[in-house]
Design an enzyme around this catalytic site. Structure first.
Site: not given
Ligand code: MN
Length: 740
Positions: A63, A88-89, A92-93, A156
């Site tokens: 992704h 970008h993630d 958060e993840d 995104d």
């Molecule tokens: Mn994303």
């Protein structure tokens, strides 16, 4: 985040990355040093997301990699944008910390990722409306911080839309409604037209699959014929332009997007085969400095000598450029065999700007991180910032105000003295009055547009000359809020109304207090609550206001109340709000088991059997809308968890109320013919017919009981074929002829 147990052994992230970085290297827009940074970001993200999978079963890293490709290949961002996309993630993840990102990639990258994380943090929380509105507000705030955050966010979203098939039904609807509500308009505003089109087409694919499939099938069938036709047409155009001596660089043909055809069918009430600009070409001519505009007009004149141009479809974007930098001359002609063709005429330089949109202006000098932007983009971000500063409005109000800014292009309008002002497309004369000065707005009574007298709700067109007529009195009315779209006007009108309302309330309060005395009660006694309920009013202030403006309904009902009290007879409970469109839940299949007390059919879109529908739940009430309904899209885009995937069950003999708007020429017998088809020939029952005529045209609302979408389409088809009927569209129950 999308995690699942499955994994897809076929996907090889390293191979995928090699392919991408090879291309970046070949294209040489990024320095060698930066290539190393990009490699590092990819490996960093891959390690961080190790063991995570997407709903589709692929390793999660697929992704961010896809998003990186989009920002580079389709949006024109370079090193920092690509790195931002990869990471970008991660905040958060994954357990990766902010400090780690800063030390590895620097402060700018951290700021971008922190901005993106702030957005998705709120997005993840499936809470009430204000939460979602705050999320949108957050996205819009990053426009003025670093526009790359918004660009990566749109990329995104684009990748998530491309892979939406892996999501569940109600999630799909939520995501598509957000996309239509904010992301597609935003992409358009930033000049990314092909991305906007793709976002819209994908949204339609999931929200209205039937309509999407039908249109795309019909487009495919007609494509071969269309292509052959366009080639013949282009040949004839080339021939006639060559006589002028102007050099054509190229002529392109293009086809309309599925979504734009769908919108046209829905709002203009035309059939697929009636869509005029199914055929469109673009003529790009050589740049001749100082002569660009004359040259475009020369091509225009030459073509219109051959094929008649429709005067109502000429759009001059040459001198009056659109706010996204666009310059072009548009015309629609009756071409060979009488088919309509839309033609865009522009020079090479104009074409380059139109293609890249604003992307050409957000190039960064990577080493120094200096942003070079276009003045119009700066103006836009400034306006967004200005609007967001307003503390008196709620997040939801702010978002809807900015949405107007995003959606619309600016018009150039002139004062009687010839001064040019810019105002947003769709603005009324009243908006213009407030643009000049709030005093002019507050005292406006009418206007002259190009020397013709018009009312305050008249919509301004490009290059109009507008003169406002004022009175010495304050003329602001409640209705005015319906006539304006600019934040400045809305704000000023609300301020005056607030003061006016206060005055009326105070006056009303005096009257009501006398009233209490007669009954021997005071503000705090239970009878007051009873009175409010009887009058269906929310608060005491509402009561004071209604009395203050001598609302006849409230005054007479209040009299009734006193009589009941004085005669000591029980006060009747006021009647329930109308439930005219309620439906038996048996006719529905809901995708979620809920305890439902009542299910109603929304009167804004009046879905019937065969439509794609969705249930919106509020407490124990579910309202069924068409998935394409604007009201529903706004609701879904702003509310998290209360979307229920719904279908009509295959039941027979159920009738739905459908509302049709019919427009046409007011000729003898046309109305009788309409009614004959509805009631005699198709044997349908009508609840209400409301028709008005004006200057030789008629507009009418028909409320008809219908059993299925098929039956409704058959009816629409037959009505449309009547000689003097111009259009038949579905509308809402409250449609009033000529009030638009
Ligand atoms: Mn994303």
């Amino acid at each position: 985040m999308n995690q699942s147990e499955k994994s897809n052994p076929e996907y090889d992230a390293n191979k995928d990355f090699q392919h991408f970085i090879g291309k970046v290297v070949r294209e040489k827009k990024v320095s060698k040093q930066d290539i190393t940074k990009i490699r590092k970001a990819f490996l960093f993200a891959k390690t961080a997301h190790e063991g995570q999978y997407r709903k589709s079963g692929e390793p999660y890293i697929s992704h961010p990699l896809a998003v990186a490709k989009i920002v580079y290949e389709e949006m024109g961002l370079l090193t920092t944008g690509i790195i931002g996309a990869f990471l970008h993630d991660v905040l958060e993840d994954t357990p990766v910390s902010k400090e780690e990102i800063q030390s590895q990639f620097g402060k700018t990258v951290l700021d971008i990722i922190a901005g993106l994380t702030k957005i998705s943090k709120i997005e993840g929380a499936e809470l009430g409306d204000s939460y979602q509105a705050q999320n949108y507000r957050q996205i819009l705030m990053t426009i003025s911080d670093d526009i790359r955050v918004v660009i990566i966010k749109i990329a995104d979203r684009l990748h998530n839309m491309r892979t939406l098939g892996a999501q569940q039904g109600h999630k799909q609807l939520k995501i598509t409604s957000e996309t239509l509500y904010l992301y597609a308009p935003l992409a358009h505003r930033l000049g990314m037209n092909s991305i906007k089109t793709e976002l819209e087409d994908l949204s339609l694919k999931y929200s209205e699959p039937q309509a999407y499939n039908e249109i795309s099938q019909r487009l495919n069938i007609s494509k071969a014929d269309a292509e052959a036709y366009i080639q013949r047409f282009i040949r004839s155009v080339k021939q006639c332009v060559s006589i002028t001596g102007l050099k054509i660089i190229k002529i392109e043909s293009r086809f309309k997007s599925i979504y734009s055809i769908y919108k046209k069918i829905q709002t203009k009430g035309v059939r697929f085969d009636e869509i005029m600009d199914l055929y469109a070409i673009r003529i790009i001519i050589e740049d001749r400095p100082q002569k660009e505009i004359d040259d475009c007009w020369q091509v225009f004149t030459t073509i219109s000598n051959l094929y008649p141009a429709r005067p109502d479809r000429i759009r001059d974007w040459l001198r009056l450029t659109k706010s996204n930098g666009y310059q072009s001359l548009h015309m629609t002609v009756r071409g060979l065999e009488g088919r309509m063709v839309e033609i865009q005429i522009r020079t090479e330089a104009m074409d380059a700007t139109a293609r890249k949109g604003m992307t050409s202006h957000w190039m960064y000098k990577e080493e120094k991180e200096i942003m070079v932007v276009d003045q119009k983009l700066i103006d836009f971000t400034d306006r967004v910032q200005e609007i967001l500063k307003d503390k008196s409005s709620s997040a939801e109000e702010l978002v809807s105000i900015i949405k107007t800014e995003i959606r619309l292009d600016n018009l150039n309008v002139f004062t009687p003295k010839g001064d040019m002002k810019t105002i947003v497309q769709g603005a009324s004369v009243l908006d213009f009055a407030y643009l000049i000065h709030s005093k002019i707005g507050n005292h406006a009574i009418g206007a002259k547009v190009n020397n013709e007298l018009v009312s305050l709700n008249h919509i301004i067109q490009q290059a109009d000359q507008v003169e406002i007529i004022t009175s010495s009195k304050l003329t602001v009315k409640e209705d005015w809020l319906k006539w304006v779209i600019t934040p400045k006007a809305v704000h000023a009108i609300k301020e005056v109304l607030k003061v006016k309302r206060k005055e009326k309330q105070e006056w009303g309060k005096l009257v009501v207090n006398r009233f209490y005395k007669r009954l021997g009660i005071s503000e705090n006694t239970p009878e007051v609550e009873e009175l409010l309920q009887f009058l269906s009013l929310q608060s005491l202030d509402d009561l004071y206001y209604k009395v203050g403006i001598h609302d006849p309904d409230v005054l007479s009902k209040a009299d009734d109340f006193i009589k009941h009290k004085q005669n000591q007879t029980p006060v009747p409970i006021s009647s329930e709000p109308q439930k005219e469109n309620s439906i038996n839940p048996e006719f529905l299949v809901l995708g979620k088991d809920v305890n439902i007390e009542n299910v109603v059919i929304a009167s804004c879109c009046n879905p019937v059997i065969g439509d794609d529908i969705v249930g919106l739940q509020r407490k124990n009430r579910v309202v069924i809308h068409r998935t394409s309904c604007d009201v529903a899209i706004k609701w879904m885009a702003n509310h998290g968890s209360d979307i229920i995937k719904a279908n009509f069950s295959e039941s027979e003999g159920v009738s739905f109320l459908a509302a049709l708007k019919v427009q046409g020429l007011d000729s003898q017998g046309v109305l009788i013919e309409l009614l004959r088809i509805i009631s005699v020939s198709m044997k349908l029952n009508m609840r209400k017919v409301f028709i008005d005529t004006k200057e030789g045209h008629f507009e009418g609302l028909f409320l008809i009981f219908i059993q299925s979408a098929n039956e409704l389409n058959r009816l629409i088809d037959r009505l449309q074929k009547l000689p003097n009927v111009k259009s038949v569209t579905r509308t809402d129950n409250n449609f009033k002829p000529f009030e638009n």
